[in-house]
Write an enzyme that holds these catalytic residues in place. Structure first.
Site, PDB file in Angstrom:
ATOM      1  N   SER A  20      55.869  47.863  52.483  1.00  0.00           N
ATOM      2  CA  SER A  20      54.567  48.226  53.042  1.00  0.00           C
ATOM      3  C   SER A  20      54.668  48.903  54.407  1.00  0.00           C
ATOM      4  O   SER A  20      55.416  48.470  55.282  1.00  0.00           O
ATOM      5  CB  SER A  20      53.698  46.966  53.182  1.00  0.00           C
ATOM      6  OG  SER A  20      52.462  47.282  53.786  1.00  0.00           O
ATOM      7  N   THR A  67      47.652  42.849  49.136  1.00  0.00           N
ATOM      8  CA  THR A  67      48.460  43.608  48.185  1.00  0.00           C
ATOM      9  C   THR A  67      49.067  42.653  47.165  1.00  0.00           C
ATOM     10  O   THR A  67      48.748  41.453  47.147  1.00  0.00           O
ATOM     11  CB  THR A  67      49.523  44.451  48.928  1.00  0.00           C
ATOM     12  OG1 THR A  67      50.147  45.350  48.004  1.00  0.00           O
ATOM     13  CG2 THR A  67      50.578  43.581  49.596  1.00  0.00           C
ATOM     14  N   LYS A  71      45.765  40.256  44.684  1.00  0.00           N
ATOM     15  CA  LYS A  71      44.466  40.938  44.704  1.00  0.00           C
ATOM     16  C   LYS A  71      43.425  40.250  43.818  1.00  0.00           C
ATOM     17  O   LYS A  71      42.226  40.365  44.068  1.00  0.00           O
ATOM     18  CB  LYS A  71      44.627  42.399  44.287  1.00  0.00           C
ATOM     19  CG  LYS A  71      45.401  43.222  45.302  1.00  0.00           C
ATOM     20  CD  LYS A  71      45.495  44.681  44.891  1.00  0.00           C
ATOM     21  CE  LYS A  71      46.266  45.486  45.926  1.00  0.00           C
ATOM     22  NZ  LYS A  71      46.313  46.922  45.619  1.00  0.00           N
ATOM     23  N   ASP A 113      40.685  50.291  46.653  1.00  0.00           N
ATOM     24  CA  ASP A 113      41.753  50.920  45.868  1.00  0.00           C
ATOM     25  C   ASP A 113      41.199  51.963  44.901  1.00  0.00           C
ATOM     26  O   ASP A 113      41.796  53.023  44.690  1.00  0.00           O
ATOM     27  CB  ASP A 113      42.531  49.868  45.071  1.00  0.00           C
ATOM     28  CG  ASP A 113      43.583  49.144  45.900  1.00  0.00           C
ATOM     29  OD1 ASP A 113      44.061  49.725  46.898  1.00  0.00           O
ATOM     30  OD2 ASP A 113      43.925  48.003  45.544  1.00  0.00           O
ATOM     31  N   GLY A 138      47.555  44.355  36.642  1.00  0.00           N
ATOM     32  CA  GLY A 138      47.223  43.623  37.861  1.00  0.00           C
ATOM     33  C   GLY A 138      46.044  44.214  38.608  1.00  0.00           C
ATOM     34  O   GLY A 138      45.252  45.006  38.067  1.00  0.00           O
ATOM     35  N   GLY A 139      45.928  43.843  39.880  1.00  0.00           N
ATOM     36  CA  GLY A 139      44.797  44.260  40.692  1.00  0.00           C
ATOM     37  C   GLY A 139      44.666  45.762  40.825  1.00  0.00           C
ATOM     38  O   GLY A 139      43.557  46.317  40.732  1.00  0.00           O
ATOM     39  N   TYR A 216      54.314  54.370  47.192  1.00  0.00           N
ATOM     40  CA  TYR A 216      54.578  55.445  48.157  1.00  0.00           C
ATOM     41  C   TYR A 216      55.904  55.252  48.886  1.00  0.00           C
ATOM     42  O   TYR A 216      56.292  56.084  49.706  1.00  0.00           O
ATOM     43  CB  TYR A 216      53.433  55.568  49.175  1.00  0.00           C
ATOM     44  CG  TYR A 216      53.156  54.305  49.966  1.00  0.00           C
ATOM     45  CD1 TYR A 216      53.922  53.973  51.081  1.00  0.00           C
ATOM     46  CD2 TYR A 216      52.128  53.451  49.605  1.00  0.00           C
ATOM     47  CE1 TYR A 216      53.679  52.825  51.803  1.00  0.00           C
ATOM     48  CE2 TYR A 216      51.867  52.302  50.325  1.00  0.00           C
ATOM     49  CZ  TYR A 216      52.638  51.985  51.419  1.00  0.00           C
ATOM     50  OH  TYR A 216      52.390  50.840  52.132  1.00  0.00           O
TER      51      TYR A 216
END
Length: 255
Positions: A20, A67, A71, A113, A138-139, A216
């Protein structure tokens, strides 16, 4: 010159957080806006059950990013959930307030998101992009499905685990031909384990496909590299991250 005392505290929770950039991004934003009493930190929670103890230990918390893998599970600890986040079934932003009469801390969950994903994919879409495969459940996957629905694009989860949902081994040539958007909403390929990618038939990707990754870090995952070799339009998760953070800023800093 001494730094002003921190009076407004923000954090990201997740496990792991080695990938992150949230702390660096937010603290740079605070610096640029001359908000010297604000600070953003990263907090690895080994399990979501540690959440109440963590927030109790940090009375200066004004806002939080959430994260993987919390979530969805963090929602049980919130006082209120924004209707969109409730429909999505996942929260990635929490705003901390206090009741003016009782002083009780009030936690409200939001989802930005889906806005980040919409911002990232919308410029890439053409009329032939009518169906999508979402890798993961997932989230992030839930937010992507909601966003695609808002864009009028039919989508299908792909998973290794859950019954009643398409499995990776079910992805045939016809499935790939029909679904011209492939979204990696898993953590597979994320730093530091960068030599992995979701197990899809990359040989069936064409120049008509969009391959987009929520990750990312690294900038070009193995998933994106393989899709790119087949001529697909590719995009990593940086634009999504920045846009969802910008929306989160509006909620937890500018309110």
């Amino acid at each position: 010159m001494l730094r002003p005392k921190i009076t407004k505290y923000y954090a990201i929770i997740g496990n792991p957080l080695t990938h992150s950039y949230s702390s660096e991004y937010w603290n740079e934003m605070f610096k640029n806006h001359k908000l010297l009493q604000h600070h953003f930190d990263a907090m690895t929670l080994k399990k979501i059950e540690d959440f109440p103890e963590y927030i109790e230990a940090h009375p200066l918390l004004r806002g939080m990013s959430v994260t993987m893998p919390y979530k969805c599970s963090v929602m049980q600890y919130l006082d209120y959930i924004d209707p969109v986040a409730l429909e999505i079934g996942a929260v990635n932003v929490i705003k901390f307030d206090r009741d003016s009469k009782t002083g009780k801390r009030i936690l409200t969950g939001y989802n930005t998101d889906w806005l980040g994903f919409t911002h990232a994919i919308k410029p890439l879409l053409t009329p032939e992009h009518k169906k999508a495969l979402i890798l993961g459940t997932g989230g992030m996957a839930k937010a992507v499905k909601y966003a695609l629905n808002q864009l009028g694009i039919e989508s299908q989860y792909v998973t290794r685990e859950k019954e009643g949902i398409m499995r990776y081994e079910d992805i045939t040539e016809d499935v790939m031909k029909e679904h011209t958007i492939i979204m990696n909403a898993t953590h597979v390929g994320c730093f530091p384990i960068v030599n992995q990618c979701p197990n899809i038939p990359y040989e069936l990707i064409t120049s008509k496909h969009i391959a987009i990754d929520a990750i990312y870090n690294p900038i070009r995952t193995l998933f994106l590299q393989q899709a790119e070799l087949k001529g697909a339009i590719t995009k990593n998760g940086w634009d999504m991250f920045v846009e969802q953070a910008r929306k989160a800023w509006e909620i937890i800093v500018e309110h």
